[in-house]
Write a protein that holds these residues in place. Structure first.
Motif, mmCIF file in Angstrom:
data_model
loop_
_atom_site.group_PDB
_atom_site.id
_atom_site.type_symbol
_atom_site.label_atom_id
_atom_site.label_comp_id
_atom_site.label_asym_id
_atom_site.label_seq_id
_atom_site.Cartn_x
_atom_site.Cartn_y
_atom_site.Cartn_z
ATOM 1 N N GLU A 81 64.557 5.137 -81.757
ATOM 2 C CA GLU A 81 64.705 6.309 -82.757
ATOM 3 C C GLU A 81 64.939 7.798 -81.986
ATOM 4 O O GLU A 81 65.272 8.555 -82.677
ATOM 5 N N LYS A 106 59.817 22.859 -84.365
ATOM 6 C CA LYS A 106 59.941 21.357 -84.565
ATOM 7 C C LYS A 106 58.609 20.748 -84.006
ATOM 8 O O LYS A 106 58.540 19.924 -82.744
ATOM 9 N N ASP A 112 55.612 18.061 -83.773
ATOM 10 C CA ASP A 112 55.782 16.588 -84.331
ATOM 11 C C ASP A 112 54.324 15.888 -83.989
ATOM 12 O O ASP A 112 53.582 16.470 -83.430
ATOM 13 N N ARG A 114 59.349 19.436 -80.303
ATOM 14 C CA ARG A 114 60.621 18.866 -79.681
ATOM 15 C C ARG A 114 61.519 19.909 -78.981
ATOM 16 O O ARG A 114 62.038 19.648 -78.210
ATOM 17 N N GLY A 174 58.651 12.518 -86.362
ATOM 18 C CA GLY A 174 59.516 13.413 -87.559
ATOM 19 C C GLY A 174 60.766 13.510 -86.697
ATOM 20 O O GLY A 174 61.948 13.529 -87.348
ATOM 21 N N MET A 175 60.860 13.744 -85.257
ATOM 22 C CA MET A 175 62.254 13.794 -84.548
ATOM 23 C C MET A 175 63.105 12.667 -84.937
ATOM 24 O O MET A 175 64.462 12.655 -85.020
ATOM 25 N N GLY A 176 62.653 11.421 -85.102
ATOM 26 C CA GLY A 176 63.421 10.336 -85.431
ATOM 27 C C GLY A 176 64.008 9.952 -86.750
ATOM 28 O O GLY A 176 64.788 9.115 -86.974
ATOM 29 N N LYS A 218 65.751 10.732 -90.316
ATOM 30 C CA LYS A 218 67.084 11.253 -90.903
ATOM 31 C C LYS A 218 67.122 11.973 -92.288
ATOM 32 O O LYS A 218 67.278 11.014 -93.264
ATOM 33 N N GLN A 252 65.582 15.006 -90.039
ATOM 34 C CA GLN A 252 64.409 15.164 -89.150
ATOM 35 C C GLN A 252 63.147 15.873 -89.850
ATOM 36 O O GLN A 252 63.685 16.789 -90.971
ATOM 37 N N ARG A 253 62.126 15.641 -89.718
ATOM 38 C CA ARG A 253 60.941 16.366 -90.685
ATOM 39 C C ARG A 253 60.044 16.575 -89.332
ATOM 40 O O ARG A 253 59.503 15.927 -88.491
ATOM 41 N N PHE A 254 59.487 17.985 -89.610
ATOM 42 C CA PHE A 254 58.311 18.473 -88.872
ATOM 43 C C PHE A 254 57.052 19.232 -89.397
ATOM 44 O O PHE A 254 57.266 19.285 -90.638
#
Length: 283
Positions: free
Chosen positions: A86, A120, A122, A159, A248-250, A252, A254-256
């Motif tokens: 991911e 970012k 996470d 991130r 969150g980085m993975g 789509k 992304q969510r932080f």
């Protein structure tokens, strides 16, 4: 045996959780849950105590990091193949080692403070390994003998700092409050197989991460043995062993994390954490 440290930051007292879930005060027995307490002989002495003879602690005091005087806080990166996927990174051929600053350590329910101008930040639920005996060049077959116990770790990560501002991961891993550990340290004798533990993490009540330590690329024994080739592991050192997918980085898109979010996470038999996310400066 479940060992804890409770009380205000910097003023924590040692304790244990009995079979009924009651917090018992250990102050009359040991000064703290620190490196000296984690030696096999010292843990055996504590295991012989009758918990009901220890004073019960009233109320629900804050829990701190369950180990005092942590010398090294070590992370292992990309240790679940599906998390590597991911993240868009190859499965490592050898464990990836990075350091989290010991100043990032915080209690299991203390707030996560977003760094200044963070974009970012996470989450990462991880199995924590606490060293109990000095380890240098130990074999994989003997590695678990050097472990005092296990705990829950949230390897909070920024991130942008980690991946976009130079090749070193450390700057995205060691911010203040980025190392919630606990609620307790569960001694090795109560964790018969560290490669058979379910992990989970929720953000605002929504499940983000679900995994099991059986899917680690490198086992706890392999990690302890490997790391001991590059640095001496000392009692009280903590190793965070990697995270399953769902960060969150993975996602789509992304969510932080944002101020006001609530993160809850846990590992079977090792307890649960809960952190409120606050803006820089604690507001």
């Amino acid at each position: 045996m479940k060992l804890v440290r409770y009380g205000r930051p910097g003023k924590e007292k040692p304790g244990l959780i009995d079979a009924n879930g009651t917090l018992r005060d250990l102050s009359a027995v040991i000064a703290d849950v620190g490196p000296d307490t984690l030696a096999p002989a010292a843990l055996k002495r504590l295991a012989k105590l009758q918990p009901d003879t220890l004073p019960a602690v009233r109320g629900k005091p804050r829990l701190g990091v369950p180990v005092a005087q942590v010398g090294k806080f070590i992370g292992i990166g990309l240790n679940y193949s599906d998390h590597a996927a991911e993240a868009g990174m190859p499965i490592p051929k050898e464990p990836i080692i990075f350091m989290k600053a010991t100043s990032s350590l915080s209690g299991p329910d203390d707030p996560i403070m977003l760094p200044d101008r963070s974009k970012k930040t996470d989450w990462e639920v991880e199995l924590g390994v606490v060293i109990g005996t000095k380890a240098q060049y130990v074999s994989e077959a003997d590695a678990l003998k050097y472990v005092a116990g296990y705990c829950v770790v949230n390897d909070v990560s920024e991130r942008e700092y980690q991946l976009e501002r130079g090749p070193q991961w450390d700057k995205g891993k060691g911010c203040d409050t980025f190392g919630p550990v606990g609620p307790w340290l569960v001694t090795r004798d109560d964790v018969p197989d560290p490669q058979a533990l379910d992990l989970w993490l929720d953000v605002n009540g929504k499940r983000m991460q679900t995994g099991n330590t059986k899917t680690m690329v490198f086992s706890v024994a392999q990690i302890v043995s490997y790391v001991s080739r590059f640095m001496t592991l000392l009692p009280g050192d903590i190793i965070a062993t990697g995270t399953p997918p769902g960060v969150g980085m993975g996602m789509k898109p992304q969510r932080f994390l944002k101020a006001g979010n609530v993160v809850t996470l846990g590992i079977d038999g090792l307890g649960e954490q809960r952190q409120e996310v606050v803006a820089f400066g604690g507001r």
